[in-house]
Scaffold this active site. Structure first.
Site, PDB file in Angstrom:
ATOM      1  N   LYS A  20      35.203  36.888 -28.828  1.00  0.00           N
ATOM      2  CA  LYS A  20      34.422  35.800 -29.430  1.00  0.00           C
ATOM      3  C   LYS A  20      33.743  36.268 -30.712  1.00  0.00           C
ATOM      4  CE  LYS A  20      33.657  32.275 -27.210  1.00  0.00           C
ATOM      5  NZ  LYS A  20      33.395  31.847 -25.862  1.00  0.00           N
TER       6      LYS A  20
ATOM      7  N   ASP B 115      38.758  25.957 -31.176  1.00  0.00           N
ATOM      8  CA  ASP B 115      37.631  25.364 -30.463  1.00  0.00           C
ATOM      9  C   ASP B 115      37.914  23.891 -30.165  1.00  0.00           C
ATOM     10  OD1 ASP B 115      35.260  25.319 -29.213  1.00  0.00           O
ATOM     11  OD2 ASP B 115      34.018  25.360 -31.013  1.00  0.00           O
TER      12      ASP B 115
ATOM     13  N   LYS C  36      41.418  31.561 -31.618  1.00  0.00           N
ATOM     14  CA  LYS C  36      40.982  30.786 -30.456  1.00  0.00           C
ATOM     15  C   LYS C  36      40.441  29.453 -30.975  1.00  0.00           C
ATOM     16  CE  LYS C  36      38.361  31.206 -26.163  1.00  0.00           C
ATOM     17  NZ  LYS C  36      37.720  29.894 -26.199  1.00  0.00           N
TER      18      LYS C  36
ATOM     19  N   CYS D 176      11.004   2.346 -41.962  1.00  0.00           N
ATOM     20  CA  CYS D 176       9.673   1.951 -42.417  1.00  0.00           C
ATOM     21  C   CYS D 176       9.793   0.559 -43.017  1.00  0.00           C
ATOM     22  CB  CYS D 176       9.179   2.937 -43.465  1.00  0.00           C
ATOM     23  SG  CYS D 176       7.861   2.267 -44.490  1.00  0.00           S
TER      24      CYS D 176
ATOM     25  N   GLU E 285      45.917  35.785 -31.576  1.00  0.00           N
ATOM     26  CA  GLU E 285      45.955  34.372 -31.984  1.00  0.00           C
ATOM     27  C   GLU E 285      44.535  33.878 -32.240  1.00  0.00           C
ATOM     28  OE1 GLU E 285      47.710  32.060 -28.835  1.00  0.00           O
ATOM     29  OE2 GLU E 285      49.506  33.321 -28.720  1.00  0.00           O
TER      30      GLU E 285
ATOM     31  N   CYS F  62       5.818   1.757 -49.928  1.00  0.00           N
ATOM     32  CA  CYS F  62       6.044   3.107 -49.435  1.00  0.00           C
ATOM     33  C   CYS F  62       6.563   3.973 -50.576  1.00  0.00           C
ATOM     34  CB  CYS F  62       7.052   3.054 -48.297  1.00  0.00           C
ATOM     35  SG  CYS F  62       7.371   4.660 -47.574  1.00  0.00           S
TER      36      CYS F  62
ATOM     37  N   CYS G 184       4.637   4.385 -40.423  1.00  0.00           N
ATOM     38  CA  CYS G 184       5.300   5.269 -41.381  1.00  0.00           C
ATOM     39  C   CYS G 184       4.349   6.380 -41.814  1.00  0.00           C
ATOM     40  CB  CYS G 184       5.760   4.467 -42.592  1.00  0.00           C
ATOM     41  SG  CYS G 184       6.372   5.502 -43.927  1.00  0.00           S
TER      42      CYS G 184
ATOM     43  N   CYS H 156       3.378   5.782 -45.712  1.00  0.00           N
ATOM     44  CA  CYS H 156       2.563   4.670 -46.207  1.00  0.00           C
ATOM     45  C   CYS H 156       1.792   3.932 -45.115  1.00  0.00           C
ATOM     46  CB  CYS H 156       3.449   3.671 -46.949  1.00  0.00           C
ATOM     47  SG  CYS H 156       4.567   2.780 -45.863  1.00  0.00           S
TER      48      CYS H 156
HETATM   49  S1  IVH Z   1      45.439  31.195 -23.811  1.00  0.00           S
HETATM   50  C1  IVH Z   1      43.952  31.767 -19.350  1.00  0.00           C
HETATM   51  N1  IVH Z   1      45.285  30.860 -26.367  1.00  0.00           N
HETATM   52  O1  IVH Z   1      40.335  28.988 -24.650  1.00  0.00           O
HETATM   53  C2  IVH Z   1      43.979  30.659 -20.283  1.00  0.00           C
HETATM   54  N2  IVH Z   1      43.647  29.832 -25.002  1.00  0.00           N
HETATM   55  O2  IVH Z   1      38.635  30.230 -22.149  1.00  0.00           O
HETATM   56  C3  IVH Z   1      45.029  30.912 -21.274  1.00  0.00           C
HETATM   57  N3  IVH Z   1      42.028  28.482 -26.228  1.00  0.00           N
HETATM   58  O3  IVH Z   1      40.999  27.158 -21.755  1.00  0.00           O
HETATM   59  C4  IVH Z   1      44.636  30.358 -22.530  1.00  0.00           C
HETATM   60  N4  IVH Z   1      42.856  28.849 -28.231  1.00  0.00           N
HETATM   61  O4  IVH Z   1      41.255  25.971 -23.996  1.00  0.00           O
HETATM   62  C5  IVH Z   1      44.745  30.591 -25.167  1.00  0.00           C
HETATM   63  N5  IVH Z   1      45.290  30.647 -28.662  1.00  0.00           N
HETATM   64  C6  IVH Z   1      44.757  30.355 -27.485  1.00  0.00           C
HETATM   65  C7  IVH Z   1      43.618  29.521 -27.341  1.00  0.00           C
HETATM   66  C8  IVH Z   1      43.091  29.287 -26.081  1.00  0.00           C
HETATM   67  C9  IVH Z   1      41.918  28.224 -27.545  1.00  0.00           C
HETATM   68  C10 IVH Z   1      41.100  27.954 -25.201  1.00  0.00           C
HETATM   69  C11 IVH Z   1      41.767  27.286 -24.031  1.00  0.00           C
HETATM   70  C12 IVH Z   1      41.297  28.008 -22.808  1.00  0.00           C
HETATM   71  C13 IVH Z   1      40.088  28.706 -23.304  1.00  0.00           C
HETATM   72  C14 IVH Z   1      39.921  30.009 -22.539  1.00  0.00           C
END
Ligand code: IVH
Length: 696
Positions: A331, A135, A133, A443, A131, A449, A425, A428
């Site tokens: 990551k 942010d 991840k 400024c 999946e 200027c 500034c 000038c």
């Molecule tokens: S599973 C054990 N799936 O990543 C935690 N986490 O460091 C199980 N996150 O706190 C999380 N996308 O905020 C999971 N597809 C995803 C995710 C995801 C983002 C974040 C989540 C979690 C952190 C893990």
């Protein structure tokens, strides 16, 4: 799109309590259904105005019968009264974090570890669900009998904060679940995030309101979610992806993949870019695919997550410390790097805003050479305590301008000194000013200027100001560079110095005389245009007109503003009474008059041009003078702001809502419910053409 308005038109005043309760239930279901169509399927069936009308009806009924407000009421989407603090919530099961992998080797080790733990040969294929991840921030949502009852932040993993009212404002979090086999007690986990485009728009609004922009979508989402006032949260377009549920009983999903299917069926948004990897080698190709997809996704991701698909395996694997053994975050290579802050330079923008820029020892960040980073403003420098000579961590997020994340304090040079923002500034030498309430420092030099002068001169001759046709951007730039024109008054004395001009390339006798003709035609100007032409910060056409209307003559204005420098004076109070002038604008105006050079420019200008006093006649003759107009829909001949400006120029007032006082509703293409509203109170509706005929 179908208008469903007509279905729900029983007057609210005549509803009995029983009818009201039925109606509220119906409205909550209908609105939830349209939220689902809009957010989950991206296939809305009703237009925004119809949606708003339904939501409004719900609110009005609740206003009459507050005791009938439902826990899943759609009105909760716009937030509730501010809380004093967040209540603490202990998680039923801790919210864990993921173990991180940064290389393929780390991912291999993960696989080997799992096989070992499960007592399987180390080459056993373990199907994994991969999946993105996201942010954002994780959240936990509780549903009882299908109804959203409690939502919490992760907190320290064991105890989080109750942010239910904030989460209820997130439109793709269902208030009530749909579908089958809904366990009585259910906990959903997922990620709250902001899309990139929503983030950019949010920051634009913040900057225009003089608020500090957020550094990235994640910070913006975090700030929005931790608002005690959920009405603020409601204005932030947060979204939610569900990735996990836990039920005490009542479901029979046996894989992570099925969990996602079930979540979808219950009405949650689930990330579409997941992939079941039956073979270990598919993980790497998924990772690479996401690396390439990353920049195009509408939201930010910082890696991918691999999860053992089989839930019974997951159960057996359990967790070690705070991380589950069954999942791993792979990551993306951190787009961060350490380098040296070699200098901080101050750039002066076209409007005079001073922006500090970090000059870095060039470093590769995620494959791109970075040698400059944004430092935003002096507060930011102070907060980070960034000093010249410091080692700093720079970060590049997507295509955003590189940022300095932090200073590596351990490597700080012992005699380093804090950075002092200049008070003059750098271009000038004029004084740097800071208008209270504004983030940026500016400024005060204006035309003196060179960083601002050309832009100011362009503004001065532009169409809505002096409107001097023969003076295009390019010639103006050339004249400025060669010091023929340094300030606006020089335009009007150019003819006296015309012998210098004749030698210039591209300026034959004919073009020179045409230019002077164009300039001479504009030696008289209306007072409002004159004020606007000066390019005083915050004083656009509307305010310039309001000032001209109030003070009538230039001389009168000049004297009053001079006295208004004393804020205890009556003139100052009078200035504040001008339509649209607040203390901020007043301050900028007074500052303009405090600058010696500006006064010199004004004096030279008045010697060379005639400023005609304000008079209303032009407007009195127009058909729409004194009328109140509302625009709706899309106009084809001009933008709405232009239509508004034109109407105002002709003496009309433009508002955004229809009231008894509205004289005309001008309806462009795709006009919505306003037409009906106008008809119901007898306001005249004009087509775009009829309106154009009227103002001809
Ligand atoms: S599973 C054990 N799936 O990543 C935690 N986490 O460091 C199980 N996150 O706190 C999380 N996308 O905020 C999971 N597809 C995803 C995710 C995801 C983002 C974040 C989540 C979690 C952190 C893990």
């Amino acid at each position: 799109m179908v208008s469903q308005e007509s279905l729900y038109s029983l007057p609210i005043e005549s509803l009995t309590k029983e009818q009201a309760a039925i109606e509220l239930e119906r409205l909550s279901k209908i609105l939830a259904h349209h939220d689902y169509l809009y957010f989950q399927l991206a296939k809305p069936e009703i237009d925004d105005e119809t949606y708003d009308a339904l939501a409004n009806r719900n609110r009005m009924i609740e206003k009459r019968f507050p005791e009938l407000r439902r826990a899943d009421s759609p009105s909760l989407r716009i937030g509730a009264s501010p809380a004093l603090e967040f209540k603490k919530v202990r998680h039923r099961r801790p919210m864990l974090s993921l173990d991180n992998a940064f290389s393929e080797k780390d991912v291999e080790d993960f696989h080997v570890r799992i096989c070992k733990f499960l007592n399987l040969p180390s080459n056993t294929e373990i199907p994994m669900l991969a999946e993105p991840k996201i942010d954002g921030l994780s959240a936990s949502l509780h549903y009882q009998k299908g109804e959203f009852t409690l939502g919490a932040t992760r907190g320290d993993g064991s105890v989080g904060e109750d942010i239910t009212t904030n989460l209820k404002t997130i439109r793709n979090i269902p208030m009530r679940l749909t579908g089958e086999n809904i366990p009585e007690n259910l906990e959903i986990r997922g990620e709250v995030y902001l899309q990139r485009d929503d983030f950019i728009r949010l920051n634009e609004i913040r900057v225009s309101n003089n608020e500090e922009p957020f550094a990235n979508p994640r910070n913006a989402a975090a700030g929005s979610l931790r608002q005690l006032d959920s009405k603020v949260t409601a204005k932030r377009p947060l979204r939610f992806f569900a990735y996990y549920y836990e039920a005490l009983s009542g479901t029979n999903d046996s894989t992570q993949q099925q969990i996602l299917e079930t979540l979808k069926q219950w009405g949650f948004s689930v990330n579409p870019d997941v992939q079941l990897c039956n073979h270990q080698n598919e993980l790497a190709s998924y990772y690479n695919r996401m690396v390439n997809l990353r920049a195009q996704l509408p939201y930010e991701i910082d890696g991918v997550v691999y999860k053992v698909n089989d839930l019974s395996f997951q159960e057996r694997l359990g967790s070690i410390g705070r991380t589950p053994r069954h999942s791993l975050a792979h990551k993306f290579t951190a787009e961060q790097a350490e380098t040296v802050l070699e200098n901080i330079i101050i750039q002066v923008g076209r409007t005079g805003v001073l922006t500090p820029v970090a000059i870095l020892k060039p470093v590769s960040v995620g494959g791109v050479i970075v040698s400059r980073a944004s430092l935003h403003n002096d507060d930011e420098i102070a907060r980070k305590d960034a000093r010249i000579g410091d080692h700093v961590i720079v970060q590049r997020a997507g295509d955003v301008i590189p940022q300095i994340v932090k200073v590596v304090l351990e490597k700080r040079f012992p005699h380093s000194v804090p950075f002092h923002f200049p008070t003059e500034c750098p271009v000038c030498g004029s004084e740097v000013i800071h208008t209270p309430g504004e983030v940026a420092k500016r400024c005060s030099g204006g035309f003196v200027c060179s960083a601002q002068a050309i832009e100011k001169l362009k503004h001065f001759v532009s169409r809505d100001a002096f409107d001097i046709e023969g003076l295009g951007d390019k010639s103006l730039q050339g004249f400025y560079q060669d010091e023929f024109i340094a300030s606006p008054a020089d335009i009007f004395t150019l003819e006296k110095r015309s012998d210098q001009l004749h030698n210039r390339e591209g300026w034959g006798a004919q073009s020179v005389s045409k230019l002077f003709e164009a300039i001479n035609k504009k030696r008289a100007i209306s007072f409002d245009r004159f004020i606007y032409a000066l390019g005083i910060p915050q004083i656009g056409q509307v305010t310039a007109r309001a000032l001209a209307r109030h003070y009538i003559t230039y001389e009168n204005w000049y004297q009053h503003i001079f006295i208004a420098k004393d804020i205890a004076s009556e003139s100052y109070q009078e200035l504040l009474a001008v339509d649209g002038v607040g203390s901020g604008i007043a301050k900028d105006l007074i500052l303009f008059f405090e600058n010696e050079n500006n006064l010199k420019i004004l004096e030279q200008l008045t010697q060379n041009v005639v400023i005609n006093p304000w008079h209303e006649e032009e407007k009195g003759n127009s058909q729409i003078s004194g009328k109140t107009i509302v625009f709706t829909g899309t106009l084809s001949s001009m933008s709405r702001p232009e239509a508004k400006a034109r109407s105002e120029r002709l003496g009309a007032k433009v508002t955004s809502t229809i009231t008894q006082k509205t004289d005309y509703l001008v309806a462009g293409a795709d006009a919505g419910s306003k037409i009906k509203q106008a008809a119901s109170i007898g306001t005249k509706v004009l087509s775009e053409q009829e309106w154009l005929d009227l103002i001809q």
